[in-house]
Design a protein around this motif. Structure first.
Motif, mmCIF file in Angstrom:
data_model
loop_
_atom_site.group_PDB
_atom_site.id
_atom_site.type_symbol
_atom_site.label_atom_id
_atom_site.label_comp_id
_atom_site.label_asym_id
_atom_site.label_seq_id
_atom_site.Cartn_x
_atom_site.Cartn_y
_atom_site.Cartn_z
ATOM 1 N N ASP A 85 43.947 18.738 1.589
ATOM 2 C CA ASP A 85 42.987 19.069 2.634
ATOM 3 C C ASP A 85 41.856 19.916 2.078
ATOM 4 O O ASP A 85 42.015 20.601 1.072
ATOM 5 C CB ASP A 85 43.665 19.861 3.757
ATOM 6 C CG ASP A 85 44.467 18.957 4.669
ATOM 7 O OD1 ASP A 85 44.338 17.732 4.546
ATOM 8 O OD2 ASP A 85 45.212 19.503 5.502
ATOM 9 N N ASP A 121 40.503 22.412 3.694
ATOM 10 C CA ASP A 121 40.412 23.727 4.335
ATOM 11 C C ASP A 121 41.188 24.813 3.597
ATOM 12 O O ASP A 121 41.331 25.917 4.108
ATOM 13 C CB ASP A 121 40.908 23.631 5.780
ATOM 14 C CG ASP A 121 42.326 23.075 5.861
ATOM 15 O OD1 ASP A 121 42.940 22.897 4.801
ATOM 16 O OD2 ASP A 121 42.793 22.827 6.978
ATOM 17 N N GLN A 146 44.243 25.122 3.168
ATOM 18 C CA GLN A 146 45.600 25.402 3.656
ATOM 19 C C GLN A 146 46.602 24.932 2.608
ATOM 20 O O GLN A 146 47.696 25.464 2.509
ATOM 21 C CB GLN A 146 45.844 24.713 4.996
ATOM 22 C CG GLN A 146 45.023 25.342 6.105
ATOM 23 C CD GLN A 146 45.528 24.961 7.480
ATOM 24 O OE1 GLN A 146 44.981 24.098 8.129
ATOM 25 N NE2 GLN A 146 46.589 25.624 7.916
ATOM 26 N N ARG A 171 44.683 28.713 8.020
ATOM 27 C CA ARG A 171 43.281 28.372 7.874
ATOM 28 C C ARG A 171 42.462 29.649 7.999
ATOM 29 O O ARG A 171 42.590 30.369 8.990
ATOM 30 C CB ARG A 171 42.902 27.406 8.984
ATOM 31 C CG ARG A 171 41.701 26.574 8.703
ATOM 32 C CD ARG A 171 41.414 25.732 9.929
ATOM 33 N NE ARG A 171 41.382 24.303 9.622
ATOM 34 C CZ ARG A 171 40.317 23.701 9.109
ATOM 35 N NH1 ARG A 171 39.236 24.387 8.841
ATOM 36 N NH2 ARG A 171 40.348 22.416 8.870
HETATM 37 MG MG LIG Z 1 44.247 22.295 8.037
#
Ligand SMILES: [Mg+2]
Ligand SMILES: Nc1nc2c(ncn2[C@@H]2O[C@H](COP(=O)(O)OP(=O)(O)O)[C@@H](O)[C@H]2O)c(=O)[nH]1
Length: 302
Positions: A88, A90, A92, A194
């Motif tokens: 991902d 982001d 995370q 996040r």
């Molecule tokens: Mg995420």
């Protein structure tokens, strides 16, 4: 390394920096395929910058927002590496876990999936549905992982090459690559909350994903309806047959209400059985017509 990106402007600089650091440390050649899935924030401009600045960055721009897994598939189709890594945008997932996945791949696996540890997400809205989802996927796919929805995965190019033929099923890449790969392993990876930007999934999305998964991968729902219908009709018929000895043997007349219930059981039972049968046909047709494009590319900055 393929990363799907939908409105992640706040994360892109750090993502690029941490990915580059982690990948350079492996001393393997690599490319970053950053897939812009119709972002409407500053992401497209930032991606252009990264592409101009780093020759290892390739930016794939989809014509509109097609969803995380369509974006991933689009990027994977263009990847040139022998091993593909997905994660991902982001943060995370932790880019620092990539070497761990690669080391496991070197043991000869086709797919190595991250298994998120220390997930601090809400129990009721995230972890519980996630467990239910994992249990369903385990049953339907007959594979044995703990965490199918961890985006951080490594897979061989040969496995990725199977995916384009699989149409809509690619909406569930996590489950799919594990079904396609023969030797699959799971390694624990970090999970971070996040820090910037917003999640794009609501609780409703999770429910609709779950139903999507059931209808894409399994005819079971229709089979259950059909079987229940047949059982109901069978009970009604048995009850109806029992009517004769009771009526003529014992001379007890059946009340109108009882007759009505028996009649309804048979009638509704057959209705449901037919519905289940129709469902079976529909799923077959659905699989045949899945040739529609899963994504449309606008441009590819190589
Ligand atoms: Mg995420
Ligand atoms: N949810 C979602 N994520 C997308 C989409 N397209 C790309 N992504 C990317 O997929 C990743 C996971 O999304 P995220 O909202 O963080 O999901 P969460 O971690 O389950 O809350 C991020 O890198 C997103 O930018 C999309 O249409 N929907």
């Amino acid at each position: 390394v393929v990363v799907p990106i939908f409105n992640e402007a706040e994360n892109l600089a750090e993502l690029h920096a941490r990915l580059s650091a982690a990948l350079e440390a492996t001393r393997r050649p690599y490319e970053l395929i950053l897939v812009d899935d119709g972002s409407t924030d500053g992401s497209p401009a930032l991606l252009d910058d990264l592409h101009a600045k780093d020759p290892r960055v390739r930016v794939l721009r989809l014509a509109r927002n097609f969803g995380q897994h369509a974006a991933l598939s689009a990027g994977m189709e263009r990847a040139r590496g022998a091993i593909l890594v997905t994660l991902d945008a982001d943060l995370q997932n932790d880019p620092a876990d990539i070497p761990k996945l690669l080391a496991k791949m070197d043991e000869g696996y086709d797919v190595v999936s991250g298994c998120r540890t220390g997930r601090g997400e809400g129990f009721l809205l995230r972890r519980l549905p996630s467990r239910l989802g994992n249990a369903t996927i385990r049953r339907i796919t007959g594979t044995r992982l703990h965490d199918y929805n961890c985006s951080l995965k490594a897979l061989r190019a040969e496995v990725a090459a199977q995916l384009p033929g699989l149409g809509e099923m690619r909406r569930f890449l996590g489950a799919l690559v594990i079904m396609v790969g023969r030797r699959v392993a799971e390694v624990p990876v970090a999970w971070h909350p996040r820090r910037r930007g917003l999640t794009k999934y609501t609780a409703l999305d999770l429910i609709s994903n779950y139903l999507d998964f059931l209808t894409t991968f399994s005819r079971r729902p229709f089979q259950v309806i059909g079987a229940l219908g047949l059982a109901l009709a069978g009970l009604g018929l048995l009850g109806g047959l029992a009517y004769f000895p009771v009526r003529f043997g014992l001379g007890v007349p059946l009340g109108v209400r009882t007759q009505l219930v028996l009649f309804l059981a048979v009638f509704l039972g057959f209705q449901f059985a037919i519905l289940g049968l129709l469902g079976e046909f529909t799923t077959r047709i659905y699989r045949l017509v899945q040739h529609r494009p899963f994504f449309v590319v606008k441009e590819f900055l190589e």
